[in-house]
Design a protein around this motif. Structure first.
Motif, short mmCIF file in Angstrom:
data_model
loop_
_atom_site.label_atom_id
_atom_site.label_comp_id
_atom_site.label_asym_id
_atom_site.label_seq_id
_atom_site.Cartn_x
_atom_site.Cartn_y
_atom_site.Cartn_z
N GLY A 271 -32.52 -5.94 11.73
CA GLY A 271 -33.39 -6.71 10.82
C GLY A 271 -34.85 -6.29 11.01
O GLY A 271 -35.57 -6.06 10.03
N ASP A 272 -35.29 -6.19 12.27
CA ASP A 272 -36.68 -5.75 12.54
C ASP A 272 -36.91 -4.34 12.00
O ASP A 272 -37.96 -4.05 11.43
CB ASP A 272 -36.97 -5.74 14.05
N MET A 273 -35.91 -3.48 12.20
CA MET A 273 -36.07 -2.09 11.73
C MET A 273 -36.19 -2.06 10.20
O MET A 273 -37.03 -1.34 9.66
CB MET A 273 -34.86 -1.24 12.18
N SER B 118 -35.48 -5.64 -2.00
CA SER B 118 -34.92 -6.74 -2.78
C SER B 118 -33.64 -7.27 -2.13
O SER B 118 -33.33 -8.47 -2.24
CB SER B 118 -34.66 -6.30 -4.22
N ILE B 119 -32.91 -6.41 -1.45
CA ILE B 119 -31.67 -6.85 -0.78
C ILE B 119 -32.03 -7.85 0.33
O ILE B 119 -31.42 -8.91 0.46
CB ILE B 119 -30.90 -5.65 -0.17
N LEU B 120 -33.04 -7.52 1.12
CA LEU B 120 -33.46 -8.39 2.22
C LEU B 120 -33.95 -9.73 1.67
O LEU B 120 -33.60 -10.79 2.20
CB LEU B 120 -34.58 -7.73 3.03
N PRO C 204 -23.39 -5.19 15.39
CA PRO C 204 -22.75 -5.08 14.08
C PRO C 204 -22.69 -6.43 13.36
O PRO C 204 -22.75 -7.48 13.99
CB PRO C 204 -21.35 -4.60 14.44
N ARG C 205 -22.56 -6.34 12.06
CA ARG C 205 -22.55 -7.54 11.25
C ARG C 205 -21.35 -7.56 10.31
O ARG C 205 -21.16 -8.52 9.56
CB ARG C 205 -23.80 -7.50 10.41
N THR C 206 -20.59 -6.49 10.33
CA THR C 206 -19.34 -6.41 9.56
C THR C 206 -18.34 -5.68 10.43
O THR C 206 -18.73 -5.00 11.40
CB THR C 206 -19.52 -5.58 8.26
N VAL D 200 -16.66 -3.08 9.63
CA VAL D 200 -16.89 -1.64 9.49
C VAL D 200 -17.97 -1.20 10.49
O VAL D 200 -17.84 -0.17 11.15
CB VAL D 200 -17.32 -1.30 8.04
N GLN D 201 -19.01 -2.01 10.63
CA GLN D 201 -20.08 -1.68 11.58
C GLN D 201 -19.58 -1.75 13.03
O GLN D 201 -19.95 -0.94 13.87
CB GLN D 201 -21.28 -2.60 11.39
N ALA D 202 -18.72 -2.74 13.31
CA ALA D 202 -18.20 -2.88 14.69
C ALA D 202 -17.37 -1.65 15.04
O ALA D 202 -17.44 -1.14 16.16
CB ALA D 202 -17.37 -4.15 14.81
N SER E 172 -38.41 -24.09 9.10
CA SER E 172 -39.72 -24.34 9.73
C SER E 172 -40.20 -23.14 10.55
O SER E 172 -41.22 -23.19 11.20
CB SER E 172 -39.64 -25.59 10.60
N ARG E 173 -39.46 -22.02 10.49
CA ARG E 173 -39.83 -20.84 11.30
C ARG E 173 -40.98 -20.06 10.67
O ARG E 173 -41.04 -19.87 9.46
CB ARG E 173 -38.60 -19.92 11.41
N ARG E 174 -41.88 -19.61 11.51
CA ARG E 174 -42.94 -18.70 11.08
C ARG E 174 -42.93 -17.53 12.05
O ARG E 174 -42.64 -17.72 13.24
CB ARG E 174 -44.32 -19.38 11.11
N GLN F 146 -44.39 -16.80 6.77
CA GLN F 146 -42.99 -17.24 6.63
C GLN F 146 -42.21 -16.04 6.09
O GLN F 146 -42.65 -15.39 5.13
CB GLN F 146 -42.89 -18.40 5.64
N ARG F 147 -41.09 -15.71 6.70
CA ARG F 147 -40.30 -14.57 6.22
C ARG F 147 -39.83 -14.85 4.79
O ARG F 147 -39.43 -15.96 4.47
CB ARG F 147 -39.09 -14.37 7.13
N ALA F 148 -39.84 -13.79 3.97
CA ALA F 148 -39.46 -13.95 2.56
C ALA F 148 -38.04 -14.50 2.45
O ALA F 148 -37.73 -15.23 1.50
CB ALA F 148 -39.57 -12.62 1.84
N ASP F 149 -37.18 -14.18 3.43
CA ASP F 149 -35.79 -14.66 3.33
C ASP F 149 -35.58 -15.99 4.05
O ASP F 149 -34.45 -16.42 4.22
CB ASP F 149 -34.80 -13.58 3.82
N ASP F 150 -36.65 -16.65 4.45
CA ASP F 150 -36.51 -18.01 5.00
C ASP F 150 -36.74 -19.07 3.92
O ASP F 150 -37.12 -20.20 4.20
CB ASP F 150 -37.45 -18.22 6.20
P1 ADP Z 1 -31.10 -12.94 10.04
O1 ADP Z 1 -30.04 -12.74 11.08
O2 ADP Z 1 -31.95 -14.12 10.32
O3 ADP Z 1 -30.64 -12.86 8.62
P2 ADP Z 1 -32.12 -10.29 10.60
O4 ADP Z 1 -33.51 -10.03 10.98
O5 ADP Z 1 -31.06 -9.95 11.59
O6 ADP Z 1 -32.13 -11.78 10.20
O7 ADP Z 1 -31.75 -9.52 9.24
C1 ADP Z 1 -32.53 -9.65 8.08
C2 ADP Z 1 -31.83 -8.97 6.90
O8 ADP Z 1 -31.72 -7.55 7.17
C3 ADP Z 1 -30.41 -9.41 6.60
O9 ADP Z 1 -30.35 -10.57 5.81
C4 ADP Z 1 -29.87 -8.17 5.87
O10 ADP Z 1 -30.35 -8.09 4.54
C5 ADP Z 1 -30.50 -7.03 6.64
N1 ADP Z 1 -29.67 -6.58 7.77
C6 ADP Z 1 -30.00 -6.69 9.11
N2 ADP Z 1 -29.02 -6.18 9.88
C7 ADP Z 1 -28.04 -5.76 9.03
C8 ADP Z 1 -26.78 -5.16 9.21
N3 ADP Z 1 -26.29 -4.90 10.44
N4 ADP Z 1 -26.04 -4.87 8.11
C9 ADP Z 1 -26.50 -5.11 6.89
N5 ADP Z 1 -27.68 -5.68 6.62
C10 ADP Z 1 -28.46 -6.01 7.68
#
Ligand code: ADP
Length: 219
Positions: A36-38, A55-57, A91-93, A95-97, A128-130, A160-164
């Motif tokens: 996510g940071d990357m 836009s995905i994020l 990993p988050r899916t 496939v990633q694992a 409430s996260r910043r 505030q993160r855009a996705d919060d």
């Molecule tokens: P959070 O876990 O709070 O959603 P992250 O900082 O881990 O925050 O991730 C932010 C966003 O980055 C995710 O919502 C997604 O869009 C993208 N992202 C991060 N890691 C992955 C990943 N392993 N696979 C796919 N998308 C990812």
């Protein structure tokens, strides 16, 4: 040959993965690898990758496995990852694992910590996260740094993160249940999963995790 300390931290958005990984990275002197940071850094840099994923994020969806896998392979090729890494958000899916298993081959994931917390609680935390846009320090909306908008650690902008936003939070939690929760079984079947109650203060959670790492003889 040195043994790598590869740790995966799993948990819902807002479970405290980032906070714990920062501390653990320091304690065990291994890099904190947060996809996510990357990805957010890429968005901020506004290059081709950032423009592709912005836009995905913001929508709270996942970027493609292929893209994230490539980022992680590149990150693991850097010298500081020789001793291992703390994986946050990857990993988050499944496939990633699987990609991670082949990337690490014999010297694989040593432990997967599941930071367990209810959806209600994380929704409250995320709303409430910043965060500091420069160093990633995490604040609450009532902290002076959030009110002034200036990070106490580095002087960067606290935002505030855009996705919060409420819509993205809901979407991200749905994505977690659908795509990421199955990983719990993946690591459980391999005898690597340990669940830690994430609904406690950061110091207590940290002590619980370091105790598990010690008990397993990993550090
Ligand atoms: P959070 O876990 O709070 O959603 P992250 O900082 O881990 O925050 O991730 C932010 C966003 O980055 C995710 O919502 C997604 O869009 C993208 N992202 C991060 N890691 C992955 C990943 N392993 N696979 C796919 N998308 C990812």
């Amino acid at each position: 040959m040195t043994t790598r300390l590869n740790l995966v931290i799993l948990g819902k958005q807002g479970a405290g993965k980032g906070t714990q990984c920062k501390r653990l990275a320091e304690r065990y002197a291994i890099p904190h690898v947060s996809t996510g940071d990357m990805l957010r850094a890429a968005v901020k840099a506004d290059g081709p990758l950032g423009r592709e994923v912005k836009s995905i994020l913001e929508a709270g969806a996942l970027v493609s496995d292929e893209l994230v896998n490539r980022l992680v392979v590149e990150r693991f090729a850097q010298p500081d990852a020789e001793r291992g890494a703390l994986l946050d958000g990857f990993p988050r899916t499944l496939v990633q694992a699987q990609a991670l298993e082949s990337l690490l081959s014999d010297d694989g994931v040593k432990l997967c910590i599941n930071l367990d917390i209810s959806s209600e609680k994380v929704t409250e935390r995320l709303s409430s996260r910043r965060v500091c846009q420069e160093c990633g320090a995490i604040y609450n909306e009532h902290d002076p740094e959030a009110i002034s908008g200036t990070c106490a650690t580095c002087g960067g902008d606290v935002i505030q993160r855009a996705d919060d936003s409420p819509d993205s939070i809901r979407k991200r939690l749905e994505t977690y249940e659908r795509d990421t929760a199955p990983l719990l079984n993946f690591y459980r079947e391999r005898g690597l999963l340990v669940t830690v109650d994430g609904d406690r203060d950061a110091d207590t959670v940290n002590a619980a995790i370091t105790a598990v790492i010690g008990e397993r003889g990993l550090a």
